[in-house]
Design a protein around this motif. Structure first.
Motif, PDB file in Angstrom:
ATOM      1  N   ARG A  98      55.793  42.609  39.890  1.00  0.00           N
ATOM      2  CA  ARG A  98      54.549  43.301  39.544  1.00  0.00           C
ATOM      3  C   ARG A  98      53.409  42.295  39.677  1.00  0.00           C
ATOM      4  N   THR A  99      52.385  42.716  40.402  1.00  0.00           N
ATOM      5  CA  THR A  99      51.260  41.832  40.683  1.00  0.00           C
ATOM      6  C   THR A  99      49.964  42.537  40.327  1.00  0.00           C
ATOM      7  N   VAL A 100      49.135  41.863  39.538  1.00  0.00           N
ATOM      8  CA  VAL A 100      47.801  42.374  39.222  1.00  0.00           C
ATOM      9  C   VAL A 100      46.820  41.629  40.115  1.00  0.00           C
ATOM     10  N   GLN A 101      45.964  42.401  40.777  1.00  0.00           N
ATOM     11  CA  GLN A 101      44.971  41.823  41.660  1.00  0.00           C
ATOM     12  C   GLN A 101      43.606  42.431  41.367  1.00  0.00           C
ATOM     13  N   VAL A 102      42.566  41.687  41.705  1.00  0.00           N
ATOM     14  CA  VAL A 102      41.196  42.182  41.565  1.00  0.00           C
ATOM     15  C   VAL A 102      40.494  42.058  42.903  1.00  0.00           C
ATOM     16  N   VAL A 103      39.445  42.849  43.060  1.00  0.00           N
ATOM     17  CA  VAL A 103      38.601  42.750  44.246  1.00  0.00           C
ATOM     18  C   VAL A 103      37.337  41.995  43.843  1.00  0.00           C
ATOM     19  N   LEU A 104      37.016  40.984  44.618  1.00  0.00           N
ATOM     20  CA  LEU A 104      35.871  40.134  44.303  1.00  0.00           C
ATOM     21  C   LEU A 104      34.557  40.740  44.786  1.00  0.00           C
ATOM     22  N   ALA A 105      33.493  40.423  44.041  1.00  0.00           N
ATOM     23  CA  ALA A 105      32.141  40.797  44.454  1.00  0.00           C
ATOM     24  C   ALA A 105      31.776  39.997  45.703  1.00  0.00           C
ATOM     25  N   LYS A 106      30.726  40.417  46.355  1.00  0.00           N
ATOM     26  CA  LYS A 106      30.296  39.767  47.601  1.00  0.00           C
ATOM     27  C   LYS A 106      30.080  38.265  47.433  1.00  0.00           C
ATOM     28  N   ASP A 107      29.537  37.857  46.275  1.00  0.00           N
ATOM     29  CA  ASP A 107      29.292  36.424  46.045  1.00  0.00           C
ATOM     30  C   ASP A 107      30.545  35.680  45.588  1.00  0.00           C
ATOM     31  N   ARG A 108      31.656  36.400  45.419  1.00  0.00           N
ATOM     32  CA  ARG A 108      32.956  35.862  45.023  1.00  0.00           C
ATOM     33  C   ARG A 108      32.940  35.177  43.651  1.00  0.00           C
ATOM     34  N   ALA A 109      31.895  35.449  42.865  1.00  0.00           N
ATOM     35  CA  ALA A 109      31.780  34.837  41.539  1.00  0.00           C
ATOM     36  C   ALA A 109      32.532  35.614  40.466  1.00  0.00           C
TER      37      ALA A 109
END
Length: 129
Positions: A98-109
């Motif tokens: 099981r893997t939790v992932q997020v999508v980064l904002a354009k500035d990757r902050a």
């Protein structure tokens, strides 16, 4: 669900006991998961990062085994999702990742919310746990 990823273990995947090393299960799951995500959310794919992995080991994998890995989406949050990857041989379920992932904002902050289109694409691969 996309077609299972088929992997033939390499001797470098093995631990001293002759089993596929526990850390290699993450590599197998990553390959299957990334193939799935690249097809589902191609525009966001390069902005998705792992924030947590959990593995349940069920049965060892040996050098002569042919491994099949399937990945699907288990849960979708505001800016994250949980995928589940099942690693199997012809005779055994060997591991569940099981893997939790997020999508980064354009500035990757930091993370950003899923767009309506991204959420719909992820939802197409949603399975119950």
């Amino acid at each position: 669900m996309t077609a299972p990823l088929r992997i033939e273990p390499r001797w470098t995947d093995l631990d001293p006991a002759g089993h596929v090393n526990n850390s290699v299960f993450l590599v197998y799951a990553e390959e299957a998961r990334n193939r799935l995500l690249h097809g589902l959310v191609p525009e966001a794919w390069s902005s998705i990062v792992v924030v947590h992995n959990g593995i349940d080991y069920h049965h060892p994998v040996l050098l002569d085994d042919l491994v099949e890995v399937t990945s699907a989406i288990e849960k979708i949050g505001t800016s994250s999702f949980t995928s589940v990857s099942v690693i199997s041989t012809a005779t055994h379920r060997c591991a569940t990742v099981r893997t939790v992932q997020v999508v980064l904002a354009k500035d990757r902050a930091g993370a950003r919310p899923w767009t309506t289109e991204e959420r719909a694409s992820l939802a197409n691969e949603l399975v119950s746990s």
